[in-house]
Motif scaffolding. Structure first.
Motif, short mmCIF file in Angstrom:
data_model
loop_
_atom_site.label_atom_id
_atom_site.label_comp_id
_atom_site.label_asym_id
_atom_site.label_seq_id
_atom_site.Cartn_x
_atom_site.Cartn_y
_atom_site.Cartn_z
N VAL A 333 0.83 -1.20 0.00
CA VAL A 333 0.00 0.00 0.00
C VAL A 333 0.86 1.25 0.00
CG1 VAL A 333 -1.68 1.31 1.36
CG2 VAL A 333 -1.94 -1.16 1.09
N ARG A 334 1.93 1.23 0.76
CA ARG A 334 2.73 2.45 0.95
C ARG A 334 3.77 2.65 -0.14
NH1 ARG A 334 5.11 2.22 6.83
NH2 ARG A 334 5.86 4.28 6.17
N HIS A 335 4.33 1.57 -0.67
CA HIS A 335 5.50 1.72 -1.53
C HIS A 335 5.35 1.17 -2.94
CE1 HIS A 335 7.56 2.94 2.09
NE2 HIS A 335 7.37 1.75 2.67
N ALA A 336 4.41 0.27 -3.18
CA ALA A 336 4.45 -0.48 -4.44
C ALA A 336 3.92 0.30 -5.63
CB ALA A 336 3.66 -1.79 -4.29
N ASP A 337 3.08 1.30 -5.41
CA ASP A 337 2.48 2.04 -6.52
C ASP A 337 1.75 1.09 -7.46
OD1 ASP A 337 1.71 4.13 -8.09
OD2 ASP A 337 3.62 4.26 -9.20
#
Length: 410
Positions: A333-337
């Motif tokens: 959710v935070r980093h994968a785009d």
């Protein structure tokens, strides 16, 4: 509801201590009495002997000899009484009792029977007191033996030097044994303190991991929903209200989880105050579907695949597996785009395999700046499993863990 009648032990009485846990003073007094009995026995003709092992002195059975023995016994008992509070004063009285009790025996040295109580006292002092106190006590004992021999030798009387050396050896051995017991206890205390400190550190690390996993995931969902609400608030007010509702729900659940965790930490205090709300259930793999649903509602679709037989797992494995999935999804959710990820849980005969993969482009340096991967690796290491995390050749990121299962759940 019937009440069970209280047992006698529950009415203020404590269970009797075993006889071998008597105070040191009791053992010292018993040692003196045993030596006194032995002194009389070896001066009697026992069964199987043609004559007594030691000829009784002329003074022994006279009134003055008996007075000396009574005085020596009083000194020994007084020294035994003082042993726990004033050890050096107790040794002084026991040495005086040994010398006084030797006078009516008509021998050239202080016999071992009269010195037995001193040996017992030396052991307990060396075992329970400081090294300095134990050293002073053994020097007092050896000095008394040497002074007794020197007095007889200077007076021109018969001196049993060889026998006295054996008595001195018993004093040194008793002191060494007590010193060894003291060092063993100190070492055991150090190990216990180290174990306590390590347990505290491990518990702090466990709490830090739990807080990180809980807050990081919830804040990721909140950020995602808040961003979605901001983008559509003018064009799709209903969708914005729905996203803000998800933000409110997630925030409330996170706060409730934090309260439960703090309540568990203060469980004893809460019970005493009457505010305890019952046991706190730690999340496990049974909550993965709910985790996937909440994350999907926030905008990142989570597909969960179950392989193998789903069966109850030990609490530590169940909880750690859930936290690994939660942290991995949070990183997506935070980093994968990306808008989707896949979670695969394979419960085999010997191990539980976990895999979380995505096709995003956002992983990289940002994914390694926090404690997520470190916490997952620590969890897997504590369970003697294997952990791997890194970019995939075809794009995206992969987190994989293997947790061995104990024989009881195979």
């Amino acid at each position: 509801m019937s009440a069970t009648p209280p047992s006698p032990l529950s009415e203020g009485t404590s269970p009797a201590k075993p006889w071998w846990s008597a105070p040191p003073g009791v053992w010292t007094a018993l040692a003196w009495c045993a030596g006194l009995v032995f002194t009389f026995l070896i001066r009697l003709r026992l069964p199987g002997e043609e004559e007594p092992a030691v000829i009784a002195g002329v003074v022994l059975y006279r009134w003055d000899g008996l007075v000396f023995l009574a005085l020596a016994t009083a000194l020994a008992l007084d020294g035994s009484r003082l042993l726990s509070r004033r050890p050096l004063a107790a040794v002084g009285r026991l040495l005086a009792a040994a010398v006084t009790g030797t006078m009516p025996l008509s021998v050239g040295e202080i016999p071992l029977a009269q010195f037995l109580a001193v040996d017992v006292a030396l052991y307990f002092i060396a075992a329970a007191r400081s090294r300095r106190t134990g050293g002073i006590a053994v020097v007092m004992a050896l000095g008394t033996l040497a002074g007794f021999l020197a007095t007889r030798w200077l007076s021109g009387w018969n001196t049993g030097t060889s026998s006295e050396l054996a008595v001195a050896l018993t004093a040194v051995v008793a002191w060494l044994m007590g010193t060894s017991a003291h060092q063993s206890r100190v070492h055991a205390d150090e190990l216990r303190e180290q174990a306590t400190a390590q347990a505290v550190a491990d518990e702090r690390l466990h709490i830090a991991r739990e807080l990180h996993d809980m807050v990081a995931h919830s804040m990721g969902i909140v950020a995602l929903q808040a961003g979605a609400a901001r983008r559509v608030i003018d064009t799709q007010p209903a969708r914005a209200r729905e996203a803000l509702g998800e933000v409110e729900t997630t925030s409330r659940e996170t706060l409730a989880g934090l309260r439960r965790m703090l309540g568990a930490l203060r469980e004893a205090e809460l019970v005493d105050g009457g505010l305890h709300e019952g046991p706190v259930r730690a999340p496990g793999l049974a909550d993965v579907d709910r985790l996937a649903a909440s994350t999907t509602a926030a905008g990142v679709r989570v597909e969960v695949r179950w392989l193998g037989e789903r069966r109850p797992l030990p609490p530590e494995i169940d909880r750690s597996a859930y936290r690994i999935v939660q942290e991995s999804v949070t990183n997506v959710v935070r980093h994968a785009d990306t808008r989707a990820c896949r979670v695969t849980l394979d419960c085999g005969d010997d191990e539980l395999s976990i895999e979380v993969v995505d096709d995003g482009r956002g992983h990289g340096e940002k994914a390694d700046t926090g404690y997520g991967l470190v916490g997952m690796r620590e969890r897997v290491g504590l369970l003697h499993g294997e952990f791997a995390a890194g970019p995939r050749d075809e794009g995206g990121f992969r987190v994989a863990a293997r947790l061995p299962l104990p024989a009881g759940v195979r």
